[in-house]
Design an enzyme around this catalytic site. Structure first.
Site, PDB file in Angstrom:
ATOM      1  N   GLY A  66       7.774  19.460   0.896  1.00  0.00           N
ATOM      2  CA  GLY A  66       7.825  18.713  -0.358  1.00  0.00           C
ATOM      3  C   GLY A  66       8.401  17.324  -0.175  1.00  0.00           C
ATOM      4  O   GLY A  66       8.829  16.949   0.920  1.00  0.00           O
ATOM      5  N   ARG A  67       8.355  16.551  -1.259  1.00  0.00           N
ATOM      6  CA  ARG A  67       8.885  15.184  -1.229  1.00  0.00           C
ATOM      7  C   ARG A  67       9.858  14.995  -2.385  1.00  0.00           C
ATOM      8  O   ARG A  67       9.815  15.730  -3.374  1.00  0.00           O
ATOM      9  CB  ARG A  67       7.733  14.170  -1.309  1.00  0.00           C
ATOM     10  CG  ARG A  67       6.853  14.196  -0.072  1.00  0.00           C
ATOM     11  CD  ARG A  67       5.713  13.204  -0.156  1.00  0.00           C
ATOM     12  NE  ARG A  67       6.127  11.825  -0.187  1.00  0.00           N
ATOM     13  CZ  ARG A  67       6.389  11.090   0.904  1.00  0.00           C
ATOM     14  NH1 ARG A  67       6.288  11.622   2.109  1.00  0.00           N
ATOM     15  NH2 ARG A  67       6.750   9.821   0.781  1.00  0.00           N
TER      16      ARG A  67
ATOM     17  N   GLY B 243       0.830  -1.211   0.000  1.00  0.00           N
ATOM     18  CA  GLY B 243       0.000   0.000   0.000  1.00  0.00           C
ATOM     19  C   GLY B 243       0.860   1.254   0.000  1.00  0.00           C
ATOM     20  O   GLY B 243       0.384   2.344  -0.311  1.00  0.00           O
TER      21      GLY B 243
ATOM     22  N   HIS C 110     -31.095  18.115  -8.351  1.00  0.00           N
ATOM     23  CA  HIS C 110     -31.342  19.229  -7.435  1.00  0.00           C
ATOM     24  C   HIS C 110     -31.800  18.688  -6.091  1.00  0.00           C
ATOM     25  O   HIS C 110     -32.609  17.755  -6.059  1.00  0.00           O
ATOM     26  CB  HIS C 110     -32.430  20.139  -8.013  1.00  0.00           C
ATOM     27  CG  HIS C 110     -32.804  21.260  -7.093  1.00  0.00           C
ATOM     28  ND1 HIS C 110     -32.000  22.363  -6.924  1.00  0.00           N
ATOM     29  CD2 HIS C 110     -33.873  21.424  -6.266  1.00  0.00           C
ATOM     30  CE1 HIS C 110     -32.569  23.178  -6.041  1.00  0.00           C
ATOM     31  NE2 HIS C 110     -33.694  22.628  -5.620  1.00  0.00           N
TER      32      HIS C 110
HETATM   33  P1  FAD Z   1       4.794   4.881  -2.660  1.00  0.00           P
HETATM   34  O1  FAD Z   1       3.381   4.891  -2.257  1.00  0.00           O
HETATM   35  O2  FAD Z   1       5.745   5.739  -1.923  1.00  0.00           O
HETATM   36  O3  FAD Z   1       5.259   3.369  -2.559  1.00  0.00           O
HETATM   37  C1  FAD Z   1       6.579   2.990  -2.774  1.00  0.00           C
HETATM   38  C2  FAD Z   1       6.813   1.699  -2.028  1.00  0.00           C
HETATM   39  O4  FAD Z   1       8.074   1.177  -2.425  1.00  0.00           O
HETATM   40  C3  FAD Z   1       6.893   1.865  -0.511  1.00  0.00           C
HETATM   41  O5  FAD Z   1       5.978   0.983   0.099  1.00  0.00           O
HETATM   42  C4  FAD Z   1       8.328   1.505  -0.152  1.00  0.00           C
HETATM   43  O6  FAD Z   1       8.448   0.840   1.092  1.00  0.00           O
HETATM   44  C5  FAD Z   1       8.700   0.590  -1.317  1.00  0.00           C
HETATM   45  N1  FAD Z   1      10.137   0.546  -1.606  1.00  0.00           N
HETATM   46  C6  FAD Z   1      10.950   1.592  -1.879  1.00  0.00           C
HETATM   47  N2  FAD Z   1      12.188   1.170  -2.163  1.00  0.00           N
HETATM   48  C7  FAD Z   1      12.148  -0.180  -2.073  1.00  0.00           C
HETATM   49  C8  FAD Z   1      13.128  -1.191  -2.230  1.00  0.00           C
HETATM   50  N3  FAD Z   1      14.379  -0.915  -2.558  1.00  0.00           N
HETATM   51  N4  FAD Z   1      12.761  -2.484  -2.035  1.00  0.00           N
HETATM   52  C9  FAD Z   1      11.478  -2.790  -1.679  1.00  0.00           C
HETATM   53  N5  FAD Z   1      10.518  -1.877  -1.518  1.00  0.00           N
HETATM   54  C10 FAD Z   1      10.844  -0.591  -1.719  1.00  0.00           C
HETATM   55  N6  FAD Z   1      -1.782  11.586  -3.105  1.00  0.00           N
HETATM   56  C11 FAD Z   1      -3.031  11.709  -3.564  1.00  0.00           C
HETATM   57  O7  FAD Z   1      -3.268  11.445  -4.754  1.00  0.00           O
HETATM   58  N7  FAD Z   1      -4.061  12.101  -2.752  1.00  0.00           N
HETATM   59  C12 FAD Z   1      -3.861  12.394  -1.442  1.00  0.00           C
HETATM   60  O8  FAD Z   1      -4.815  12.742  -0.737  1.00  0.00           O
HETATM   61  C13 FAD Z   1      -2.554  12.280  -0.919  1.00  0.00           C
HETATM   62  N8  FAD Z   1      -2.301  12.529   0.367  1.00  0.00           N
HETATM   63  C14 FAD Z   1      -1.046  12.384   0.866  1.00  0.00           C
HETATM   64  C15 FAD Z   1      -0.815  12.656   2.201  1.00  0.00           C
HETATM   65  C16 FAD Z   1       0.452  12.520   2.723  1.00  0.00           C
HETATM   66  C17 FAD Z   1       0.680  12.816   4.198  1.00  0.00           C
HETATM   67  C18 FAD Z   1       1.521  12.074   1.899  1.00  0.00           C
HETATM   68  C19 FAD Z   1       2.898  11.895   2.463  1.00  0.00           C
HETATM   69  C20 FAD Z   1       1.310  11.800   0.564  1.00  0.00           C
HETATM   70  C21 FAD Z   1       0.022  11.951   0.027  1.00  0.00           C
HETATM   71  N9  FAD Z   1      -0.244  11.699  -1.315  1.00  0.00           N
HETATM   72  C22 FAD Z   1      -1.512  11.856  -1.801  1.00  0.00           C
HETATM   73  C23 FAD Z   1       0.813  11.261  -2.243  1.00  0.00           C
HETATM   74  C24 FAD Z   1       0.727   9.735  -2.475  1.00  0.00           C
HETATM   75  O9  FAD Z   1       0.834   9.070  -1.237  1.00  0.00           O
HETATM   76  C25 FAD Z   1       1.842   9.300  -3.405  1.00  0.00           C
HETATM   77  O10 FAD Z   1       1.778  10.050  -4.596  1.00  0.00           O
HETATM   78  C26 FAD Z   1       1.732   7.820  -3.753  1.00  0.00           C
HETATM   79  O11 FAD Z   1       1.772   7.016  -2.605  1.00  0.00           O
HETATM   80  C27 FAD Z   1       2.859   7.416  -4.703  1.00  0.00           C
HETATM   81  O12 FAD Z   1       2.737   6.068  -5.017  1.00  0.00           O
HETATM   82  P2  FAD Z   1       4.022   5.219  -5.466  1.00  0.00           P
HETATM   83  O13 FAD Z   1       3.518   3.856  -5.732  1.00  0.00           O
HETATM   84  O14 FAD Z   1       4.745   5.935  -6.521  1.00  0.00           O
HETATM   85  O15 FAD Z   1       4.995   5.227  -4.195  1.00  0.00           O
HETATM   86  P1  NAD Z   2       4.075  20.853  -1.270  1.00  0.00           P
HETATM   87  O1  NAD Z   2       4.968  20.968  -2.430  1.00  0.00           O
HETATM   88  O2  NAD Z   2       2.626  20.691  -1.490  1.00  0.00           O
HETATM   89  O3  NAD Z   2       4.254  22.137  -0.337  1.00  0.00           O
HETATM   90  C1  NAD Z   2       5.476  22.516   0.171  1.00  0.00           C
HETATM   91  C2  NAD Z   2       5.384  23.965   0.602  1.00  0.00           C
HETATM   92  O4  NAD Z   2       6.535  24.282   1.365  1.00  0.00           O
HETATM   93  C3  NAD Z   2       5.356  24.932  -0.581  1.00  0.00           C
HETATM   94  O5  NAD Z   2       4.303  25.844  -0.390  1.00  0.00           O
HETATM   95  C4  NAD Z   2       6.723  25.611  -0.522  1.00  0.00           C
HETATM   96  O6  NAD Z   2       6.703  26.931  -1.002  1.00  0.00           O
HETATM   97  C5  NAD Z   2       7.017  25.555   0.974  1.00  0.00           C
HETATM   98  N1  NAD Z   2       8.436  25.600   1.327  1.00  0.00           N
HETATM   99  C6  NAD Z   2       9.472  24.993   0.710  1.00  0.00           C
HETATM  100  N2  NAD Z   2      10.636  25.236   1.382  1.00  0.00           N
HETATM  101  C7  NAD Z   2      10.309  26.019   2.451  1.00  0.00           C
HETATM  102  C8  NAD Z   2      11.059  26.586   3.516  1.00  0.00           C
HETATM  103  N3  NAD Z   2      12.367  26.385   3.625  1.00  0.00           N
HETATM  104  N4  NAD Z   2      10.409  27.343   4.438  1.00  0.00           N
HETATM  105  C9  NAD Z   2       9.062  27.540   4.337  1.00  0.00           C
HETATM  106  N5  NAD Z   2       8.312  27.012   3.343  1.00  0.00           N
HETATM  107  C10 NAD Z   2       8.915  26.254   2.425  1.00  0.00           C
HETATM  108  O7  NAD Z   2       4.678  19.643  -0.399  1.00  0.00           O
HETATM  109  P2  NAD Z   2       4.076  18.803   0.812  1.00  0.00           P
HETATM  110  O8  NAD Z   2       2.964  19.516   1.460  1.00  0.00           O
HETATM  111  O9  NAD Z   2       5.251  18.380   1.621  1.00  0.00           O
HETATM  112  O10 NAD Z   2       3.499  17.530   0.072  1.00  0.00           O
HETATM  113  C11 NAD Z   2       4.374  16.695  -0.695  1.00  0.00           C
HETATM  114  C12 NAD Z   2       3.649  16.069  -1.852  1.00  0.00           C
HETATM  115  O11 NAD Z   2       2.777  15.046  -1.379  1.00  0.00           O
HETATM  116  C13 NAD Z   2       2.741  17.034  -2.613  1.00  0.00           C
HETATM  117  O12 NAD Z   2       3.427  17.757  -3.587  1.00  0.00           O
HETATM  118  C14 NAD Z   2       1.758  16.095  -3.232  1.00  0.00           C
HETATM  119  O13 NAD Z   2       2.318  15.585  -4.409  1.00  0.00           O
HETATM  120  C15 NAD Z   2       1.631  14.988  -2.208  1.00  0.00           C
HETATM  121  N6  NAD Z   2       0.408  15.199  -1.380  1.00  0.00           N
HETATM  122  C16 NAD Z   2      -0.798  15.254  -2.019  1.00  0.00           C
HETATM  123  C17 NAD Z   2      -1.948  15.448  -1.285  1.00  0.00           C
HETATM  124  C18 NAD Z   2      -3.255  15.491  -2.003  1.00  0.00           C
HETATM  125  O14 NAD Z   2      -3.305  15.090  -3.163  1.00  0.00           O
HETATM  126  N7  NAD Z   2      -4.334  15.943  -1.369  1.00  0.00           N
HETATM  127  C19 NAD Z   2      -1.889  15.603   0.092  1.00  0.00           C
HETATM  128  C20 NAD Z   2      -0.649  15.559   0.709  1.00  0.00           C
HETATM  129  C21 NAD Z   2       0.495  15.343  -0.050  1.00  0.00           C
END
Ligand code: FAD
Ligand code: NAD
Length: 464
Positions: free
Chosen positions: A271-272, A40, A443
């Site tokens: 950010g990530r 997941g 509606h």
């Molecule tokens: P991941 O979900 O990161 O999965 C990668 C997997 O690879 C992990 O389980 C990891 O353990 C495994 N892995 C890595 N390297 C190795 C290795 N060498 N060997 C074995 N396993 C490995 N996106 C949305 O669309 N909507 C949202 O509401 C949303 N909310 C978010 C809230 C938060 C707090 C965060 C952090 C992210 C959110 N995101 C959201 C972003 C979303 O979670 C990611 O875009 C998504 O999970 C990416 O999927 P992925 O399969 O690319 O990677």
């Molecule tokens: P983000 O890119 O959404 O926001 C990061 C923010 O931090 C930006 O506004 C940026 O200007 C600010 N920033 C950067 N450096 C800074 C500094 N030194 N001091 C102060 N502000 C600074 O990143 P996030 O909130 O960490 O989320 C990471 C990623 O996870 C998102 O880009 C998104 O792809 C994913 N995500 C998606 C959802 C969703 O789809 N609802 C929810 C959570 C996360």
């Protein structure tokens, strides 16, 4: 050393990797999936799902807290209390059900799941430590789906009171004062949830606007809501580090002036970054796109039969993009003709009010050289929004002036995340303003604002 071979080897069991594995197995491809942590991935375990669970719990708590004050609806309750441990258990229960569901689906479809960290040997060989024993897996196709990791700040490294979203999603106790660095998705979704749980929340954002990836018209109602909720915004500011006491953060504003903001906990959400290090990826010497693995419109990397999807390939880092790419890669490997060329990838921010962007904004369309019209319908003129006590926000449509082809939808308001489906359908199916305006919308629903925005773009709105 144990060895075995497979046709498709997937590294990473997040939404990208597990969807690819399920679809490949459905198409008869022998598939092995290696996951080092939890099936997941980020999405189910420490991202989308647990964050939305916590946001929902915070919303409900906030609602009853307000009823305990004065409620326009005439509902009276005693002052509510929060059993945080139960809230976290409830959230963990949802995560467990969903990750268990993924494991069951992989099994049902015949995917061979290997638990352990994969290390790339070459483009056709991977080594995994399983129970301390190395296992070597050979493959014809290697799919990289390793996801991303939170970015850390050199001035505020993770540890102690400085946490990432992962820790913020499983609090043992609520901090009195939370300082959030970054007013993006995570910072505002979780910052608002903590505020609704009753914490004092401050947000420090480097840019002059909250949610800077959205246009200002869209982010303005969110900024207003933050202010109404009593969240302290420090825009155009950067963090310099913890104070000597460790209970405050030094912040510098645009004029170079420094001050200290008290905080018991600091959530860094700036950010990530694609997870490209520590598992032998460098050995493949793939073409990169900044920190991300470069792919083409079939998710092929620069090495033959090595594919990459999801967060590892950069922005937009969204679960639904990863899943869509995973499905396409599986089908291409099975011999089908597929490309990843979506007309639009929806983006939703689960703040209160919520935000949705699908396709082009007016500014984006103009930058792309398109001559467009746009129109807004406010929820203040929508009956359903009023009955939900939430008439903040609007729906906006963007369409080509010449043929009225809809190229973008945006919305801000309560529950507008659910409108993203209609928005995506209309853009993917090539709808024109006349199609949206001529469709009967039930509606009273928030969706009527979609029809009315299209009517307004055509110059004859009915309810505004
Ligand atoms: P991941 O979900 O990161 O999965 C990668 C997997 O690879 C992990 O389980 C990891 O353990 C495994 N892995 C890595 N390297 C190795 C290795 N060498 N060997 C074995 N396993 C490995 N996106 C949305 O669309 N909507 C949202 O509401 C949303 N909310 C978010 C809230 C938060 C707090 C965060 C952090 C992210 C959110 N995101 C959201 C972003 C979303 O979670 C990611 O875009 C998504 O999970 C990416 O999927 P992925 O399969 O690319 O990677
Ligand atoms: P983000 O890119 O959404 O926001 C990061 C923010 O931090 C930006 O506004 C940026 O200007 C600010 N920033 C950067 N450096 C800074 C500094 N030194 N001091 C102060 N502000 C600074 O990143 P996030 O909130 O960490 O989320 C990471 C990623 O996870 C998102 O880009 C998104 O792809 C994913 N995500 C998606 C959802 C969703 O789809 N609802 C929810 C959570 C996360």
């Amino acid at each position: 050393m144990q060895t075995h071979s497979t046709t498709l080897l997937v590294i990473g069991g997040g939404p990208g990797g597990y969807v690819a594995a399920i679809r490949a197995a459905q198409l008869g491809i022998a598939t092995t999936l290696v996951e080092g942590e939890a099936l997941g991935g980020t999405c189910l375990n420490i991202g989308c799902i647990p964050s939305k669970a916590l946001i929902h719990a915070a919303e409900e708590f906030d609602k009853v807290t307000h009823y305990a004050g004065s409620s326009a609806l005439g509902i009276k309750v005693e002052a509510p209390r929060l059993d945080l441990a139960q809230t976290v258990r409830w959230k963990d229960g949802i995560v467990k059900r969903l990750t268990g569901g993924v494991a069951a689906l992989l099994k049902k479809n015949g995917v061979n799941v290997v638990g352990g960290w994969a290390r790339i040997v070459d483009g056709k060989t991977v080594e995994v430590l399983v129970g301390g024993e190395p296992v070597r897996i050979g493959c014809e196709h290697l799919l990289l789906a390793a996801g991303s990791q939170p970015l850390s700040l050199p001035t505020l490294p993770f540890g102690g009171s400085v946490i990432s979203a992962t820790e913020a999603l499983s609090p043992q106790a609520l901090p009195e004062r939370l300082l959030v660095v970054g007013a993006g998705y995570i910072g505002l979704e979780l910052g608002m949830a903590y505020r609704k749980f009753g914490c004092d929340v401050s947000v420090v954002e480097a840019l002059p606007q909250v949610l800077p990836s959205y246009d200002e018209e869209l982010s303005r109602p969110v900024a207003a809501a933050l202010q109404r909720m009593g969240v302290h915004l420090h825009l155009g500011c950067t963090v310099q580090g913890l104070s000597a006491s460790g209970r405050a953060v030094r912040v510098r504003n645009e004029n170079g002036e420094e001050s200290e903001l008290d905080a018991d906990r600091v959530l860094v959400a700036v950010g990530r970054r694609p997870r490209t290090e520590g598992w032998g990826l460098e050995a493949l010497r793939l073409d990169m796109n900044g920190h991300a693995v470069r792919i083409d419109d079939q998710c092929r990397t620069s090495m033959r039969d090595v594919w990459a999807i999801g967060d590892l390939t950069g922005e937009p880092m969204l679960a639904h993009r990863a899943m869509a790419q995973g499905e396409i890669v599986a089908e291409i490997i099975a011999g089908r003709r597929r490309r990843f060329l979506p007309a639009a990838i929806p983006a939703v921010c689960f703040t209160d009010p919520e935000l949705v962007v699908v396709g082009m904004t007016p500014a984006g369309a103009s930058q792309a050289g398109l001559d467009c019209i746009d129109a807004v319908f406010p929820f203040g003129a929508n009956g359903r929004a009023m009955t939900l006590e939430s008439s903040v926000g609007f729906v906006r449509v963007v369409a080509r002036r010449d043929n009225h082809l809809i190229v973008g939808w945006q919305a801000v308001g309560r529950s507008v995340s659910e409108l993203s489906t209609a928005f995506s359908h209309s853009i993917e199916l090539g709808a024109r303003l006349e199609d949206a305006a001529g469709t009967i919308h039930a509606h009273p629903t928030l969706g009527e604002a979609v029809q009315e925005a299209a009517l307004r773009a055509l110059g004859h709105p009915l309810h505004v």
